[in-house]
Scaffold this active site. Sequence first.
Site, PDB file in Angstrom:
ATOM      1  N   ARG A   1       0.836  -1.224   0.000  1.00 33.68           N
ATOM      2  CA  ARG A   1       0.000   0.000   0.000  1.00 33.68           C
ATOM      3  C   ARG A   1       0.857   1.254   0.000  1.00 33.68           C
ATOM      4  NH1 ARG A   1      -2.482  -3.452   3.719  1.00 33.68           N
ATOM      5  NH2 ARG A   1      -1.157  -2.721   5.394  1.00 33.68           N
TER       6      ARG A   1
ATOM      7  N   ARG B   1      10.086 -13.282  21.291  1.00 31.13           N
ATOM      8  CA  ARG B   1      10.558 -12.802  22.610  1.00 31.13           C
ATOM      9  C   ARG B   1      10.909 -13.924  23.577  1.00 31.13           C
ATOM     10  NH1 ARG B   1       5.951  -8.269  23.344  1.00 31.13           N
ATOM     11  NH2 ARG B   1       6.821  -6.696  21.941  1.00 31.13           N
TER      12      ARG B   1
ATOM     13  N   CYS C   1       5.835  -2.903  25.446  1.00 30.73           N
ATOM     14  CA  CYS C   1       5.971  -1.477  25.773  1.00 30.73           C
ATOM     15  C   CYS C   1       5.793  -1.149  27.262  1.00 30.73           C
ATOM     16  CB  CYS C   1       4.999  -0.669  24.934  1.00 30.73           C
ATOM     17  SG  CYS C   1       3.339  -1.351  24.900  1.00 30.73           S
TER      18      CYS C   1
ATOM     19  N   GLN D   1      -2.770   2.107  29.766  1.00 28.72           N
ATOM     20  CA  GLN D   1      -2.059   2.105  28.485  1.00 28.72           C
ATOM     21  C   GLN D   1      -2.765   2.934  27.411  1.00 28.72           C
ATOM     22  OE1 GLN D   1      -0.631  -2.419  29.398  1.00 28.72           O
ATOM     23  NE2 GLN D   1      -0.407  -1.782  27.282  1.00 28.72           N
TER      24      GLN D   1
ATOM     25  N   GLY E   1      -0.503   2.356  21.583  1.00 24.31           N
ATOM     26  CA  GLY E   1       0.004   0.986  21.651  1.00 24.31           C
ATOM     27  C   GLY E   1      -0.494   0.150  20.487  1.00 24.31           C
TER      28      GLY E   1
ATOM     29  N   LYS F   1       2.513 -11.512  29.142  1.00 29.52           N
ATOM     30  CA  LYS F   1       3.766 -11.000  28.553  1.00 29.52           C
ATOM     31  C   LYS F   1       4.559 -10.250  29.611  1.00 29.52           C
ATOM     32  CE  LYS F   1       1.559  -9.485  24.356  1.00 29.52           C
ATOM     33  NZ  LYS F   1       1.198  -8.291  23.577  1.00 29.52           N
TER      34      LYS F   1
ATOM     35  N   ARG G   1      -6.558  -0.381  29.151  1.00 28.85           N
ATOM     36  CA  ARG G   1      -6.462   0.640  28.095  1.00 28.85           C
ATOM     37  C   ARG G   1      -7.227   1.867  28.559  1.00 28.85           C
ATOM     38  NH1 ARG G   1      -2.943   0.167  24.105  1.00 28.85           N
ATOM     39  NH2 ARG G   1      -3.747  -1.880  23.513  1.00 28.85           N
TER      40      ARG G   1
ATOM     41  N   HIS H   1       2.252   5.433  28.236  1.00 31.73           N
ATOM     42  CA  HIS H   1       1.666   4.497  29.189  1.00 31.73           C
ATOM     43  C   HIS H   1       2.027   4.945  30.616  1.00 31.73           C
ATOM     44  CE1 HIS H   1       0.666   2.037  25.888  1.00 31.73           C
ATOM     45  NE2 HIS H   1       1.513   1.032  26.029  1.00 31.73           N
TER      46      HIS H   1
END
Length: 349
Positions: A48, A108, A139, A166, A170, A225, A247, A254
């Site tokens: 794109r 990770r 993050c 957060q 994000g 995580k 959120r 954050h």
Amino acid sequence: MSSAPDRTAAAPRVAIVGATGAVGTTMIEIIEERGLRYSELHLVASSRSAGRKLTVAGREYEVQAIEEFDFGQADVVFFSAGTTVSEKWVPVATAAGAVVIDNTIAFRMDPDTPLVVPQVNAHELDRRPKSGVIANPNCSTIPLARLLRGIEDRWGIRNAVVSTYQAASGLGYSGVEELQESTRASLQGPDADFEPQHFKPALAFNVIPKIDRFLDSGFTLEEEKMLQETRKILGLPHLDVTTTCVRVPVANCHSESVYVECQSPVDRAELVEVLAALPEVKVHDRETVTAFPTPAVVGSSDLVHVGRIRATQNNPRAFWLWLVADNLRIGAALNAVQIAEELIERDTL
Ligand code: A2P
């Protein structure tokens, strides 16, 4: 500092996958600001964006579609285009000989992939990783791990309880755009026609205690995580960190409310000194205990901001603090660029 291309043999050829996104754009800004040395720069995104022109350090670059890009042209590749893109294309980049700094969850927890916060475990970069990949942590995990390192070294951590607040960024540009659209729709009244795509229910004038998908445990993947990644970064496989990830209707930065119980009693004045001495950390209540950071005031910042440092009244080993960190910079792009700087300095590319 200028980041005009450095044609010396030692300067690496750099590619950014996801260069048109929120983290990729921030990465370009940071590369310019910090004068990261490169002999070539390649900007890559989806088809794109192919042909779009972006200016970096006064030079114009054409964005290339990932399918058309030859990864053999890069020594180091930053990936920030989502997990499925990394799963498909990181192996292509490493097979072509590049070192990858990946900003997704894809690698990770892979034992052959170091998970690095340079202020905490830069020694992991002394040698080139077996997998060819260095993972950039989540993050919210990055600023938390940076503070917990100093606390663990001085007092030993028994357990930590964290709630995150957060920001919409994000989820990239589309997250911020949806927050703006849902806010406009809310202000128009209850009959406004708005169907959220990312944040459900809508994020405007709301807080949502769910980030990423739910696991069988009842925790979300984001919460899992934070536990697993913090353990891996700090090299403390049994560390007890439990989190609620929320959120909030903030565009960027954050925040986290952090309760830590230590192995031995903590003196507040010493805690303030220990935190303030950590690299790239600003403690706000050094002069006046009533000062605190907020996302809107911190804005775009390369420091982890800390305030509201409180010794608990009933447990001399425990305390609370409040942190705010720019998730696009500290929590993503800056951490990735600092990993690259360490690799260049150690000559491990
Ligand atoms: P594009 O702008 O061409 O869609 P954000 O995190 O702000 O949503 O940005 C995501 C970044 O990842 C953008 O640069 C986006 O490029 C890129 N991207 C998304 N999907 C792909 C894909 N399939 N292949 C390559 N890049 C992708």
